[in-house]
Design a protein around this motif. Structure first.
Motif, PDB file in Angstrom:
ATOM      1  N   SER A 144       0.836  -1.215   0.000  1.00  0.00           N
ATOM      2  CA  SER A 144       0.000   0.000   0.000  1.00  0.00           C
ATOM      3  C   SER A 144       0.866   1.259   0.000  1.00  0.00           C
ATOM      4  CB  SER A 144      -0.972   0.003   1.181  1.00  0.00           C
ATOM      5  OG  SER A 144      -0.265   0.005   2.398  1.00  0.00           O
ATOM      6  N   ASP A 145       2.018   1.238   0.684  1.00  0.00           N
ATOM      7  CA  ASP A 145       2.920   2.393   0.651  1.00  0.00           C
ATOM      8  C   ASP A 145       3.492   2.609  -0.749  1.00  0.00           C
ATOM      9  OD1 ASP A 145       2.541   2.924   3.317  1.00  0.00           O
ATOM     10  OD2 ASP A 145       4.415   1.983   3.979  1.00  0.00           O
ATOM     11  N   ARG A 148       0.663   3.917  -3.002  1.00  0.00           N
ATOM     12  CA  ARG A 148       0.370   5.319  -2.693  1.00  0.00           C
ATOM     13  C   ARG A 148       1.426   6.233  -3.324  1.00  0.00           C
ATOM     14  NH1 ARG A 148       0.686   5.034   2.667  1.00  0.00           N
ATOM     15  NH2 ARG A 148      -1.327   3.999   2.704  1.00  0.00           N
ATOM     16  N   GLU A 149       2.678   5.858  -3.176  1.00  0.00           N
ATOM     17  CA  GLU A 149       3.758   6.663  -3.737  1.00  0.00           C
ATOM     18  C   GLU A 149       3.676   6.700  -5.264  1.00  0.00           C
ATOM     19  OE1 GLU A 149       8.509   6.211  -4.184  1.00  0.00           O
ATOM     20  OE2 GLU A 149       7.715   5.967  -2.147  1.00  0.00           O
ATOM     21  N   ARG A 152       0.821   8.995  -6.423  1.00  0.00           N
ATOM     22  CA  ARG A 152       1.226  10.394  -6.306  1.00  0.00           C
ATOM     23  C   ARG A 152       2.164  10.793  -7.442  1.00  0.00           C
ATOM     24  NH1 ARG A 152       3.394  10.010  -0.713  1.00  0.00           N
ATOM     25  NH2 ARG A 152       1.628   9.186   0.403  1.00  0.00           N
ATOM     26  N   TRP A 179      -8.991   5.615  -3.817  1.00  0.00           N
ATOM     27  CA  TRP A 179      -7.633   5.551  -3.271  1.00  0.00           C
ATOM     28  C   TRP A 179      -7.236   6.882  -2.660  1.00  0.00           C
ATOM     29  CZ3 TRP A 179      -4.718   2.926  -7.948  1.00  0.00           C
ATOM     30  CH2 TRP A 179      -5.028   1.580  -7.977  1.00  0.00           C
ATOM     31  N   ASN A 182      -9.037   7.443   0.606  1.00  0.00           N
ATOM     32  CA  ASN A 182      -8.455   6.617   1.673  1.00  0.00           C
ATOM     33  C   ASN A 182      -7.143   7.216   2.168  1.00  0.00           C
ATOM     34  OD1 ASN A 182     -10.540   4.781   1.568  1.00  0.00           O
ATOM     35  ND2 ASN A 182      -9.439   3.336   0.268  1.00  0.00           N
ATOM     36  N   GLU A 183      -6.375   7.761   1.243  1.00  0.00           N
ATOM     37  CA  GLU A 183      -5.109   8.377   1.615  1.00  0.00           C
ATOM     38  C   GLU A 183      -5.326   9.597   2.501  1.00  0.00           C
ATOM     39  OE1 GLU A 183      -1.555  10.734  -0.640  1.00  0.00           O
ATOM     40  OE2 GLU A 183      -2.362   8.959  -1.643  1.00  0.00           O
ATOM     41  N   GLU A 184      -6.326  10.404   2.155  1.00  0.00           N
ATOM     42  CA  GLU A 184      -6.639  11.596   2.956  1.00  0.00           C
ATOM     43  C   GLU A 184      -7.164  11.216   4.327  1.00  0.00           C
ATOM     44  OE1 GLU A 184      -9.248  14.075   0.688  1.00  0.00           O
ATOM     45  OE2 GLU A 184      -7.778  14.389  -0.891  1.00  0.00           O
ATOM     46  N   GLU A 186      -6.251   8.704   6.102  1.00  0.00           N
ATOM     47  CA  GLU A 186      -5.177   8.161   6.954  1.00  0.00           C
ATOM     48  C   GLU A 186      -4.403   9.194   7.642  1.00  0.00           C
ATOM     49  OE1 GLU A 186      -2.783   5.577   4.587  1.00  0.00           O
ATOM     50  OE2 GLU A 186      -4.369   4.159   4.322  1.00  0.00           O
TER      51      GLU A 186
END
Length: 186
Positions: A144-145, A148-149, A152, A179, A182-184, A186
């Motif tokens: 997931s990291d 996410r990267e 972005r 996605w 979900n990132e916001e 966290e």
């Protein structure tokens, strides 16, 4: 012929050349990138992609073509040929042909070395050497990291255009929005 060839263990690819329009023949055999021509909405791999041992034969063939044009006697150094074998050639045979042409252009002597090959080929070779050497390894990260990267990164590269980012990532815009939400959160 296939059964008696050195590639008899590999699959035989039958192609009905009469059924392929002449203007699409090159695309069928060599593949194409998304947007390369009208109607090329997504990238397509060619059939002429996983050639392996043919790389040396093809590289020597392209080198011979340029030798004839220039009237020079050229050869590849073992290190240059090793680099050619290690590089995956996402552009297929045309990329190999362009790499040889570039090498001939930049070679002032009679031996094409690694320095004469395109930087993208050299960097793959250097990356593998670094990978094999004992070094301080990067910390392992969760999927997931990494995802996410990458999301972005793609958004930055397309200037925040979510439709293009979703297309590049191979997901729907709805999935991309989820996605990002979900990132916001966290």
């Amino acid at each position: 012929m296939h059964a008696e060839s050195s590639r008899s263990q590999a699959p035989f690819l039958a192609v009905n050349c009469a059924g392929i329009p002449s203007e699409l023949m090159e695309s069928e055999f060599f593949g194409h990138a998304s947007g390369a021509f009208t109607g090329a909405q997504k990238a397509r791999l060619g059939l002429l992609r996983e050639r392996g041992d043919d790389r040396e034969l093809l590289a020597q063939h392209f080198l011979a073509q340029h030798q004839d044009l220039l009237g020079r006697n050229l050869s590849f150094s073992p290190a240059a040929m090793d680099t050619i074998y290690r590089y995956p050639f996402p552009g297929n045979v045309r990329e190999l042909q362009n790499a040889v042409e570039r090498a001939v252009t930049f070679c002032e002597g009679n031996v094409i070395d690694v320095d004469h090959l395109p930087e993208r080929m050299r960097s793959v070779n250097e990356h593998e050497e670094v990978q094999g050497a004992p070094a301080v390894s990067a910390p392992l990260r969760s999927l997931s990291d990494v995802q996410r990267e990458h999301v972005r990164y793609v958004l930055r590269e397309v200037g925040g255009n979510k439709r293009r980012a979703a297309d590049i990532l191979g997901v729907t815009r709805r999935t991309l929005y989820r996605w990002l939400a979900n990132e916001e959160a966290e």
